[in-house]
Design an enzyme around this catalytic site. Sequence first.
Site, PDB file in Angstrom:
ATOM      1  N   GLY A  43       0.876  -1.017  -0.125  1.00 18.62           N
ATOM      2  CA  GLY A  43       0.373   0.284  -0.045  1.00 18.62           C
ATOM      3  C   GLY A  43       0.551   0.942  -0.093  1.00 18.62           C
ATOM      4  CG  ASP A  99      -1.330   1.669   3.258  1.00 22.76           C
ATOM      5  OD1 ASP A  99      -1.431   0.993   4.412  1.00 22.76           O
ATOM      6  OD2 ASP A  99      -2.209   0.783   2.133  1.00 22.76           O
ATOM      7  CG  ASP A 102      -7.956   0.200   9.759  1.00 23.42           C
ATOM      8  OD1 ASP A 102      -9.246   0.884   9.784  1.00 23.42           O
ATOM      9  OD2 ASP A 102      -8.394  -1.276   9.153  1.00 23.42           O
ATOM     10  CB  VAL A 152     -10.602   4.894   1.855  1.00 28.67           C
ATOM     11  CG1 VAL A 152     -12.038   5.803   2.716  1.00 28.67           C
ATOM     12  CG2 VAL A 152      -8.771   4.480   2.182  1.00 28.67           C
ATOM     13  NE  ARG A 164      -2.267  -3.169  -4.514  1.00 24.64           N
ATOM     14  CZ  ARG A 164      -1.938  -3.129  -3.776  1.00 24.64           C
ATOM     15  NH1 ARG A 164      -2.431  -1.879  -2.628  1.00 24.64           N
ATOM     16  NH2 ARG A 164      -1.968  -4.546  -2.802  1.00 24.64           N
TER      17      ARG A 164
HETATM   18  P1  IMP Z   1      -4.656  -2.133  10.789  1.00 29.46           P
HETATM   19  O1  IMP Z   1      -3.314  -3.498  11.453  1.00 29.46           O
HETATM   20  O2  IMP Z   1      -5.639  -2.646  11.165  1.00 29.46           O
HETATM   21  O3  IMP Z   1      -3.956  -0.939  11.027  1.00 29.46           O
HETATM   22  O4  IMP Z   1      -4.354  -2.109   9.551  1.00 29.46           O
HETATM   23  C1  IMP Z   1      -3.843  -1.573   8.427  1.00 29.46           C
HETATM   24  C2  IMP Z   1      -3.375  -2.116   6.854  1.00 29.46           C
HETATM   25  O5  IMP Z   1      -5.381  -2.698   6.759  1.00 29.46           O
HETATM   26  C3  IMP Z   1      -3.372  -1.446   5.872  1.00 29.46           C
HETATM   27  O6  IMP Z   1      -1.646  -1.025   5.583  1.00 29.46           O
HETATM   28  C4  IMP Z   1      -4.255  -1.388   4.808  1.00 29.46           C
HETATM   29  O7  IMP Z   1      -3.466  -2.324   3.935  1.00 29.46           O
HETATM   30  C5  IMP Z   1      -5.405  -2.098   5.119  1.00 29.46           C
HETATM   31  N1  IMP Z   1      -6.372  -1.456   5.363  1.00 29.46           N
HETATM   32  C6  IMP Z   1      -6.695  -0.718   6.406  1.00 29.46           C
HETATM   33  N2  IMP Z   1      -8.338   0.011   6.230  1.00 29.46           N
HETATM   34  C7  IMP Z   1      -8.559  -0.025   4.588  1.00 29.46           C
HETATM   35  C8  IMP Z   1      -8.641   0.670   3.642  1.00 29.46           C
HETATM   36  O8  IMP Z   1      -9.595   1.619   3.712  1.00 29.46           O
HETATM   37  N3  IMP Z   1      -8.846   0.239   2.543  1.00 29.46           N
HETATM   38  C9  IMP Z   1      -7.707  -0.086   2.250  1.00 29.46           C
HETATM   39  N4  IMP Z   1      -6.850  -1.499   2.784  1.00 29.46           N
HETATM   40  C10 IMP Z   1      -7.572  -0.781   3.973  1.00 29.46           C
HETATM   41 MG    MG Z   2      -0.865  -1.779   4.125  1.00 33.48          MG
END
Ligand code: IMP
Ligand code: MG
Length: 178
Positions: A43, A99, A102, A152, A164
């Site tokens: 990402g 990127d 979350d 998103v 992408r």
């Molecule tokens: P986390 O471990 O939940 O913080 O996830 C982070 C990863 O989930 C990011 O690096 C993204 O690859 C993916 N991700 C989380 N939210 C989105 C979104 O809204 N769109 C696309 N990828 C997302």
């Molecule tokens: Mg990612």
Amino acid sequence: MRESIKEVLFSKEEIDRRVKALGAQITLDYAGKNPILIGVLKGCYVFLADIARSIDLDCEIRFITASSYGISTISSGDVKIGMDFDFDISGRDVLIIEDILDSGVTLTALKKFILSREPASLKICTLLDKPARRQAQIEPDYLGFECPDEFVVGYGLDFAESYRNLPFVAILKPEVYE
Ligand code: IMP
Ligand code: MG
């Protein structure tokens, strides 16, 4: 591709301005240093390409893979970190380029992994932050934009490896993934 877009959240122009400002801030904060930028694939690829060119410092660029459902090698909690991490970061100033932050699970695992290799410093730069969905206690040091609790795509972010290459960040129509 564009018929799947519900709404453009951050336009190409807004992103360009914000990324340049972040790059300028990082240039100031790391003056006299040679940071290692570590991009979290996949990402990060568009954001890293842009921000690296806005950072007016001699910096090293590296990549790491991390995913919660990947086929990779080292497992750190539920997150798999790719073994292509064959470079020395001890005593170096490391800046992770991501990127989106979350739940924070991925970055928390990555942070732990990188800190175990004793860098001089470690900071996180993320284009987007979705604070509403946070599970782990982690915040970005450099942030592009706060993002609403929506899925998103664009500017490197995907849904099933598509979208992408959109030049902006947009909310996908829910019927695309439901
Ligand atoms: P986390 O471990 O939940 O913080 O996830 C982070 C990863 O989930 C990011 O690096 C993204 O690859 C993916 N991700 C989380 N939210 C989105 C979104 O809204 N769109 C696309 N990828 C997302
Ligand atoms: Mg990612």
